[in-house]
Each structure stands twice: as structure tokens, then as C-alpha cells.
Design an enzyme around this catalytic site. Structure first.
Site, PDB file in Angstrom:
ATOM      1  N   ARG A  25      -2.639   9.589  11.601  1.00 22.69           N
ATOM      2  CA  ARG A  25      -3.408   8.366  11.830  1.00 22.69           C
ATOM      3  C   ARG A  25      -4.748   8.705  12.477  1.00 22.69           C
ATOM      4  NH1 ARG A  25      -1.045   3.227  12.727  1.00 22.69           N
ATOM      5  NH2 ARG A  25      -2.685   1.635  12.578  1.00 22.69           N
ATOM      6  N   LYS A  71       7.331  -0.731   7.266  1.00 29.12           N
ATOM      7  CA  LYS A  71       7.307   0.532   6.540  1.00 29.12           C
ATOM      8  C   LYS A  71       8.574   0.633   5.727  1.00 29.12           C
ATOM      9  CE  LYS A  71       8.530   2.770  10.835  1.00 29.12           C
ATOM     10  NZ  LYS A  71       8.126   3.584  11.937  1.00 29.12           N
ATOM     11  N   ARG A 111       4.076  -3.122  17.791  1.00 30.23           N
ATOM     12  CA  ARG A 111       4.971  -2.779  16.687  1.00 30.23           C
ATOM     13  C   ARG A 111       5.657  -4.054  16.239  1.00 30.23           C
ATOM     14  NH1 ARG A 111       6.687   2.025  14.924  1.00 30.23           N
ATOM     15  NH2 ARG A 111       6.170   3.277  16.719  1.00 30.23           N
ATOM     16  N   ARG A 165      -3.881   9.121  16.970  1.00 31.33           N
ATOM     17  CA  ARG A 165      -3.067   7.987  17.383  1.00 31.33           C
ATOM     18  C   ARG A 165      -2.868   7.948  18.892  1.00 31.33           C
ATOM     19  NH1 ARG A 165       2.617   6.454  14.634  1.00 31.33           N
ATOM     20  NH2 ARG A 165       3.657   5.792  16.520  1.00 31.33           N
ATOM     21  N   LYS A 198       2.313   4.508   1.514  1.00 26.82           N
ATOM     22  CA  LYS A 198       2.423   5.054   2.868  1.00 26.82           C
ATOM     23  C   LYS A 198       2.151   6.559   2.770  1.00 26.82           C
ATOM     24  CE  LYS A 198       5.298   5.092   6.993  1.00 26.82           C
ATOM     25  NZ  LYS A 198       5.083   6.464   7.447  1.00 26.82           N
ATOM     26  N   GLU A 213       0.852  -1.196   0.000  1.00 25.81           N
ATOM     27  CA  GLU A 213       0.000   0.000   0.000  1.00 25.81           C
ATOM     28  C   GLU A 213       0.879   1.233   0.000  1.00 25.81           C
ATOM     29  OE1 GLU A 213      -2.141  -0.141   3.667  1.00 25.81           O
ATOM     30  OE2 GLU A 213      -3.123  -2.020   3.143  1.00 25.81           O
TER      31      GLU A 213
END
Ligand code: AMP
Length: 547
Positions: free
Chosen positions: A258, A419, A413, A273, A253, A251
Site C-alpha cells: 500500500r 476483500k 476497517r 501503510r 486486489k 476492482e
């Protein structure tokens, strides 16, 4: 539970350095907390309200010091407190050393100062403090705090001051609380963990574990309107992803903010977030969701600021929206925003956290087709590199690589989301050769040989053929033609004139090229118009990067 009892236990936990012992002490505290279990499970972490609760105490250090000074009597000033603080480095110890209590005043009379403070007194008072707003609210807060400090014993003052400033400093975080709930009430850690993730409320989880056990914990579900922690990503490459999974969900970024969208069937709430309620800052996102969604849902996504031509703007532009709380309409004309939804955690009464990403995305598309991100499933590193170049060219931050089979793990995480931002360390390399393309690219150069600078001249390190559009190839071919030195078959030697900025997956040792190194999956980031071949990167730099 009396607050002095809580403070004694907290002091014992603070004095304990071994993790397992700490867990046992916290577990005992939970077992003995009675009806105050919910508050105790939060206070021990320095939290007054549940993690999903957007209520803020909004007490800054100076307000706390003022209340302390007032409770310590006429001879103590804020300056005294600040200089004590400079010495001890920590407000709890300063508060403990002050001779608090016995002060007269409105707030002191308001409560019965003979009675010992209880955990539930503290909870009630702090909650009412948090709701104070408007002019005079600072005075109300200071008076309430003064009233509480005025009734505090030294140890209570240590933990009350730390609690209002949000930091207990006794080494108890979410993991300790999780393990302690498990130990105190004999329930599996995994059940506690899951319940914490979906409720984001340790008080509810602790009480449920105590009264209903494992079965009760399993019954805890997501609730629309109660935000959960966002799933997070680690840094990783396409090769990492392909090594770990058969197929990669790729996807864009987005460089935005967020947002967790909660839609209960009628109204929308938006959470940032760090779980702040930002609904009022983004009215058009709310309208968009209301007009597209037909069922209650919880959706995860990114809100991006867009310029007049639809190009993405840096994320700071969205943040401006949050800051201008009272002037949203004006900012709204200034900065348009767009929601890109990339995950669906709940739809129409069904929790999807444990379903694989591919399924969640399918459900998202079914219910929110026009607002969801485009996703490509790929197992080809070249294709992924092309997607990355496309995302960068369109002005986005890079790409995200996700494991299509993975569940949604709030607050985690992990390695299921990677990422892939552009290489931090790109190389500026001189083009010293090219090859004619094939097929529809037969009339243009399709591949460029790129070289590093050495003492003796330029030595090749790789061939770049990705990251370049057909149009760019046409203009690059025209640019290079004057510098073609020789042509053998489809291969051309080119004078060192033009510098490419080149991204890659990694540097390898290789006999293929004269430099002794090769770039894995090199791709063109752009032409360094500002650089001449003399400014290109050297073999020494490549050696350093490889080491
Ligand atoms: P970072 O802030 O560098 O840790 O990167 C992770 C952040 O990227 C997430 O928290 C999101 O706010 C943002 N992001 C942008 N696009 C996506 C996407 N397609 N999927 C997940 N996160 C994304």
C-alpha cells in the site's frame, strides 16, 4: 507542565480501570496542560512525535537499559536490569525501583541537574536525539537518555522509560484521546474524530479544540505531504456486498504494498501503510506521478512488483526495495514496480474524503487515467465471480468489493470495502457429468456436474459453468470425450476420472442433488492434475464445512 506532574497523572490513569473515569482523568490532564497540550496528548499514548511525522526515535531496549544502568551508578549493570526485567516483566517498574540520579558525567553536567524536568524539556531532548545520525549517534543518544534519567524521580523514570520505548501501558489509545479532547474542551466527538482523521495529529486537534472550538476543528483539512491512515477492508463475499448495496464497485486486489502518494505540484512523497517515508525506494513511481499529474493531489494505491513479461510478482519483491535503501538503483534493475492507483483523497485544493467513492474514482480517472485501476460496477454475482476468476488467472490476489456511495474513512476497517480473496476452503470434486453448451458454446461442453466422494461412489453437489474461458472449454471437451459413458439429449454421463478444484460462495442444504447439498455460485479454480478421483473431497468434509 513539570514532567513529575505528568507522571503523577499518568500513574493515576494507570490505576483507573473504568473507561469513563479514565476519559475524565485524561480530559483533566488536557485541560491543565497549558502550552504543553500537544506533547501531553501524544506522550499519554506513548508517542513522542505526531502520527504523520516520519521521524523515529530509534531507541531500542538495550540502549535504554544501558542509559538506565549508567544513571543508576557503578554497581548496576545491564545484566542486573535484565534480570529485574525478567522478574517484573516491564521496564517502567524496573526503572522506578532503581536509585537514579546523582551521577556525574558530561551529560549530567550539560544540563542543570537542580532543575525539575518539564514536559517540554523531554520533548526537546527526544527530538534532538532523533535527529542524531551517523557514527557516534548511538553514543549521543545514550548520553542524552542518561542525562534525562539522571534527573528523574522514580515515577518520572517509570514513564520516561516507557515513553522512549513507545508503550505507556496505561490503557490510553486514540479513542480515549478523542473522547477526552471532546470532554475537556466541550466539542462534539464527531468533529474531533474527523479532525484526527484528516490531520493525523492529535496535538494539532487538541490545541485547535481548546483555542477555536468546533468551528476551528471543521477548518482542519488534509495537507499534501502529511500522510493519513489508510482505509482498510474486511473479508466479505459478493453476496454480502450485493445484499448491502445496489451496485458493487469491483476492482482487482493487487498483491503489493500500500502506498499513499502526495504530490504538491512539484515533488512527490510516498508513504507506506505504517506511514514510513518510502519516497527514495521507488524513484520510478515518483517519475511516473510527476509526469502524469498536473495538480497537487493525494492518491491511494498499491505498488506491485512485475516480472519481465509484465506478470505480477509476490509482494515480498516490493519489500526488497524498501530494505535496500542504499542500493535502489541495483534493485531497480532487478525488480520493476508498477503503481495501481485506486483512490483519490485530494485534488487541486479540494478534499474528497467525504465524497462518494464513485465521485472520487471519476476524479482520479480525470487526473491520473493511465495509472488508475480498472473498475467494474456490477450487480450480478456471476459477473463478479468471472471478474474474480479473471483476476486470479492474471496472477493477482483476488478482488475488492467496494460500496460506490461510501466516503473514505481513514484508519477504519469498516464494511464499505470488502476483500474477497479466493475461498480458503475450496473443494476438490470429481466431474461425473456435463452438458453441451448453447449459442457460441454449442460445440463444447458448457457445464460440468461435480460430485463428492461417498462410501458408495460419487454423489453430485453442483454444476460448474463459471471461471472457464472459451479456449479452456474446447480443451476440456476434448479431454472428457473418451470418458463419456452415455448421452441423453444435451446431457452426458461421464466416468469419474478428472478432479476439479471448485470455489463457491457457500454450501447449502438442497434436495436438488443426491449428496443433499448444493454449492452456491460454484466456479472452476483449476483442474487438479495431481489428484485422482480417490483423492477427491468426501461428503463428510462437505458436512463439516456446512456445520
Ligand atoms: P489485507 O492486507 O489482506 O487486509 O487487504 C487489504 C489490502 O489490500 C490493502 O491495504 C491494500 O494494500 C491491498 N489492495 C490491493 N488492491 C487493492 C484495491 N484495489 N483496493 C484497496 N486495497 C487494495
Amino acid at each position: 507542565m513539570e514532567f513529575s506532574e505528568f507522571a503523577d497523572r499518568a500513574a493515576a490513569i494507570e490505576a483507573e480501570s473504568a473507561d469513563l473515569e479514565t476519559i475524565s482523568l485524561v480530559a483533566e490532564l488536557f485541560a491543565d496542560a497549558g502550552d504543553d497540550l500537544g506533547s501531553v496528548s501524544r506522550f499519554i499514548q506513548g508517542r513522542v512525535f505526531p502520527a504523520h511525522d516520519t521521524t523515529k526515535l530509534d531507541v531500542g531496549p538495550s540502549l535504554c537499559y544501558e542509559a538506565l544502568a549508567k544513571a543508576a551508578g557503578r554497581n548496576v549493570t545491564i545484566t542486573d536490569i535484565e534480570s529485574e526485567l525478567a522478574e517484573t516483566g516491564e521496564i517502567g517498574l524496573v526503572a522506578e525501583r532503581l536509585d537514579l540520579g546523582g551521577q556525574q558525567g558530561l551529560a549530567a553536567f550539560a544540563s542543570d541537574s537542580e532543575e525539575r524536568l518539564t514536559v517540554s524539556d523531554i520533548e526537546t531532548e527526544l527530538r534532538s536525539m532523533a535527529t542524531a545520525s551517523g557514527s557516534g549517534s548511538t553514543d549521543t543518544k545514550r548520553d542524552t537518555l542518561f542525562g534525562l534519567f539522571n534527573r528523574s524521580e522514580p515515577l518520572e523514570a517509570r514513564f520516561l522509560s516507557r515513553l522512549v520505548l513507545g508503550e505507556m501501558r496505561i490503557g490510553v489509545g486514540e479513542r480515549t484521546v478523542r473522547d477526552s479532547i471532546s470532554e475537556a474542551f466541550g466539542v462534539p466527538v464527531e468533529s474531533v474524530e474527523r479532525a484526527l482523521q484528516v490531520s493525523n495529529d492529535c496535538g494539532v486537534v487538541a490545541r485547535t479544540a481548546k483555542t477555536e472550538g468546533e468551528h476551528g476543528l471543521e477548518g482542519i483539512r488534509l495537507r499534501v505531504g502529511r500522510p493519513i491512515q489508510a482505509m482498510l477492508a474486511q473479508v466479505g463475499t459478493a453476496l454480502d456486498a450485493l445484499e448491502a448495496w445496489e451496485e458493487v464497485a469491483v476492482e482487482t486486489k493487487f498483491d503489493g504494498v500500500r502506498i499513499q502518494v502526495h504530490y504538491d505540484g512539484e515533488t512527490v512523497s510516498l508513504f507506506s501503510r505504517n506511514l514510513e517515508d518510502v519516497t527514495d525506494s521507488l524513484p520510478e513511481v515518483c517519475n511516473r506521478v510527476e509526469s502524469s499529474l498536473e495538480s497537487p493531489a493525494i492518491i491511494d494505491g498499491e505498488v506491485v512488483a512485475v516480472g519481465t513479461d509484465g506478470e505480477p510478482l509476490p509482494f515480498q519483491q516490493v519489500l526488497r526495495r524498501f530494505r535496500r535503501k542504499h542500493d535502489v538503483e541495483a534493485t531497480r534493475e532487478d525488480i520493476a514496480v508498477e503503481l495501481y492507483a485506486f483512490d483519490c483523497l485530494h485534488i487541486d485544493g479540494e478534499d474528497l474524503l467525504e465524497k462518494p467513492l464513485k465521485h472520487r474514482h471519476k476524479r482520479l480517472k480525470e487526473h491520473f487515467a493511465d495509472g488508475s485501476v480498472t473498475r467494474t460496477y456490477s450487480n450480478d454475482v456471476e459477473e463478479i465471480a468471472d471478474l474474480e476468476s479473471g483476476a486470479l488467472t492474471a496472477g493477482h490476489e483476488g478482488i475488492m468489493l467496494k460500496n460506490p456511495g461510501s466516503p473514505y474513512t481513514p484508519g477504519n476497517r469498516g464494511r464499505n470495502w470488502l476483500k474477497r480473496k479466493p475461498d480458503v476452503e475450496t473443494l476438490d470434486l470429481v466431474v461425473t457429468g456435463a452438458e453441451w453448451g448453447e449459442g457460441r458454446r454449442a460445440n463444447v461442453f458448457g457445464t460440468f456436474l461435480v460430485s463428492v466422494r461417498t462410501d458408495a461412489g460419487y454423489e453430485p453437489i453442483g454444476k460448474v459453468a463459471t471461471g472457464i474461458t472459451d479456449d479452456e472449454l474446447v480443451s476440456l471437451t476434448e479431454r472428457f470425450e473418451p470418458y463419456v459413458r452415455t448421452e441423453t439429449g444435451t446431457t452426458l454421463d461421464i466416468d469419474p476420472e478428472i478432479v476439479f478444484e471448485v470455489g463457491y460462495e457457500e454450501i447449502q442444504r438442497s434436495p436438488t442433488y443426491e449428496s443433499g447439498y448444493a454449492l452456491r455460485f460454484p466456479r472452476l479454480i483449476g483442474v487438479r492434475e495431481d489428484k485422482s478421483p480417490d483423492d477427491a473431497d468426501t461428503l463428510k468434509r462437505v458436512e463439516r464445512l456446512y456445520a
